[in-house]
Design an enzyme around this catalytic site. Structure first.
Site, PDB file in Angstrom:
ATOM      1  CB  ILE A 104     -56.939  75.132  41.430  1.00 22.76           C
ATOM      2  CG1 ILE A 104     -57.056  75.838  40.123  1.00 22.76           C
ATOM      3  CG2 ILE A 104     -55.759  75.241  42.119  1.00 22.76           C
ATOM      4  CD1 ILE A 104     -56.876  77.504  40.034  1.00 22.76           C
ATOM      5  CG  HIS A 126     -62.249  71.298  47.340  1.00 21.15           C
ATOM      6  ND1 HIS A 126     -62.948  70.512  46.648  1.00 21.15           N
ATOM      7  CD2 HIS A 126     -62.454  72.534  46.679  1.00 21.15           C
ATOM      8  CE1 HIS A 126     -63.649  71.296  45.675  1.00 21.15           C
ATOM      9  NE2 HIS A 126     -63.350  72.111  45.771  1.00 21.15           N
ATOM     10  CB  ILE A 127     -58.213  75.388  50.867  1.00 17.92           C
ATOM     11  CG1 ILE A 127     -56.874  75.001  50.489  1.00 17.92           C
ATOM     12  CG2 ILE A 127     -58.634  74.383  52.254  1.00 17.92           C
ATOM     13  CD1 ILE A 127     -55.674  75.304  51.390  1.00 17.92           C
ATOM     14  N   GLY A 128     -59.654  76.182  47.787  1.00 19.30           N
ATOM     15  CA  GLY A 128     -59.640  77.300  46.696  1.00 19.30           C
ATOM     16  C   GLY A 128     -60.304  78.481  47.301  1.00 19.30           C
ATOM     17  CB  SER A 129     -63.712  79.795  48.011  1.00 24.20           C
ATOM     18  OG  SER A 129     -64.233  78.409  48.862  1.00 24.20           O
ATOM     19  NE  ARG A 188     -66.242  70.497  41.967  1.00 22.67           N
ATOM     20  CZ  ARG A 188     -66.135  71.759  42.125  1.00 22.67           C
ATOM     21  NH1 ARG A 188     -64.742  72.252  42.552  1.00 22.67           N
ATOM     22  NH2 ARG A 188     -67.154  72.528  42.638  1.00 22.67           N
ATOM     23  CB  ILE A 216     -60.763  80.671  38.312  1.00 18.45           C
ATOM     24  CG1 ILE A 216     -62.290  81.226  39.242  1.00 18.45           C
ATOM     25  CG2 ILE A 216     -59.650  80.413  39.030  1.00 18.45           C
ATOM     26  CD1 ILE A 216     -62.653  79.705  39.778  1.00 18.45           C
ATOM     27  CG  ASP A 257     -57.405  73.260  46.469  1.00 20.21           C
ATOM     28  OD1 ASP A 257     -57.139  72.971  47.791  1.00 20.21           O
ATOM     29  OD2 ASP A 257     -58.373  73.857  46.260  1.00 20.21           O
ATOM     30  CD  GLU A 276     -62.073  67.169  47.041  1.00 17.12           C
ATOM     31  OE1 GLU A 276     -62.768  67.869  47.544  1.00 17.12           O
ATOM     32  OE2 GLU A 276     -61.621  67.484  46.002  1.00 17.12           O
TER      33      GLU A 276
HETATM   34  O1  LIG Z   1     -64.909  74.315  44.600  1.00 12.71           O
HETATM   35  C1  LIG Z   1     -65.294  75.350  44.843  1.00 12.71           C
HETATM   36  C2  LIG Z   1     -66.182  75.913  44.027  1.00 12.71           C
HETATM   37  O2  LIG Z   1     -66.966  75.289  43.075  1.00 12.71           O
HETATM   38  O3  LIG Z   1     -66.050  77.270  44.008  1.00 12.71           O
END
Ligand SMILES: O=CC(=O)O
Length: 354
Positions: free
Chosen positions: A269, A319-322, A271, A189, A295, A300
């Site tokens: 982005i 927490h919307i990375g994905s 933890r 990433i 994020d 949370e």
């Molecule tokens: O938090 C998101 C992941 O672990 O992919």
């Protein structure tokens, strides 16, 4: 043959789709659907509607509630646990209850919420979805950086405010183009973030346990900082993209924040626990750094009276990375594929190694 696929070498999302298709089609015809315990609360309510048909075609899903009500009948049948979004409760008691469990599949890349030693001691495999989430998470990192630099949230609030006097000529953000981005954690990433930052003509610094190959560095124009301090001192934007481990827990605390430029922004982005949140609040309140874009936090969501939620110079997403429809669907498919491989005794795509 599906069991020849090395998913860790597959860089292209469409290729993953293609192979998954082959695998899923074959396995469906040959196998009874594997009983799969799913950690959703109440029926299948926690699953996206457009995933249900696909899931039910390949797996015999047993929601946690049904399992708890019929434990004695079901416990010998369960071969997989499907951990979807919620933090799971994979503990010794559950592992002892499921004598035929072969695999736990996790949505997402992070596996910090699992006790790997415990899981592996039961001979159970663990798989996650690291490839599926990379683009969406890197996109979110860029989104947060740009939104913070250009004060998008404040701008929106001004635009929708009934008070038009809020429009001010001296209302300025910061330029991202040409600025220095320090990436802490240059895994898949982190590297995707660097590729995107290159298009913004950013100067890219990175710190990672292992230095990347020279060719990788050159492709994005990234400079390795052996010492994280160096990166912190020089960057206009610092982006955190590390796994949460005992080594990265509160990696960024008071000392590290003080090393950053007073004009710099911290973007997280990965933890929440990678940052000492109390130190961050203090740094944002006292101008130690300019801003933060997060994020991830702990807990949370944050309690509604948390000081981070009161700060204008901090933007927070849940927490919307994905969280794109394409990525979430791909994650779900990857998880199904790992279950099917495990129950057939085939190499498990995206298996986490002990
Ligand atoms: O938090 C998101 C992941 O672990 O992919």
């Amino acid at each position: 043959m599906p069991n020849c696929i090395n998913f860790s070498d597959v860089g292209c999302r469409s290729v993953v789709f293609l192979f998954c298709n082959l695998f899923l089609t074959e396995s469906m015809e040959e196998q009874e659907l594997p009983y799969t315990l799913i950690n959703v609360i109440g029926g299948l309510g926690g699953i996206y509607e457009d995933h249900v048909e696909f899931l039910e075609k390949h797996l015999k899903l047993i929601p946690m509630k049904d399992f708890l009500e019929n434990k004695e009948t079901l416990r010998h049948k369960i071969q997989a646990v499907f951990v979807w979004m919620h933090k799971p409760v994979i503990n010794r008691e559950l592992l002892q209850t499921l004598p035929n469990l072969k695999v736990i599949v996790n949505s997402g890349a992070g596996i910090d919420h699992f006790d790997l030693k415990l899981i592996f001691s039961f001979g159970v495999k663990l798989a996650n979805t690291p490839l599926a989430v990379t683009n969406a998470t890197a996109d979110l990192g860029m989104t947060l950086m740009l939104a913070s630099a250009r004060r998008i949230v404040e701008g929106h609030q001004i635009s929708v405010s009934p008070d038009t006097k809020h429009f001010r000529a001296d209302w300025l953000g910061e330029e991202v183009t040409g600025a220095t981005l320090g990436i802490i954690g240059m895994g898949t990433i982190g590297y995707k973030v660097a590729q995107r930052a290159k298009a913004f003509e950013m100067k890219i610094l990175y710190h990672n346990r292992n230095r990347r190959k020279e060719a990788d560095e050159q492709a994005v124009g990234a400079h390795y900082c052996h010492k994280m301090e160096e990166l912190l001192q020089q960057s206009d934007f610092v982006m955190l993209v590390v796994n949460l481990t005992p080594q990265t827990h509160k990696l960024i605390g008071e000392k590290e924040l003080k090393l950053m430029k007073p004009t710099a922004t911290l973007i997280n982005i990965c933890r929440g626990q990678v940052v000492d949140q109390d130190a961050l609040v203090n740094a944002l309140q006292n101008g130690v750094i300019k801003a933060a874009a997060l994020d991830v936090t702990y807990p949370e969501p944050l309690p509604r009276d948390h000081p981070l939620l009161q700060l204008k110079n901090c933007i927070i997403t849940p927490h919307i990375g994905s969280a794109t429809s394409q990525t979430r669907f791909l994650m779900m498919r990857n998880m199904v594929e790992s279950v099917l491989a495990a129950v057939q005794g085939l190499p498990v795509p995206n298996e986490v190694q002990g």
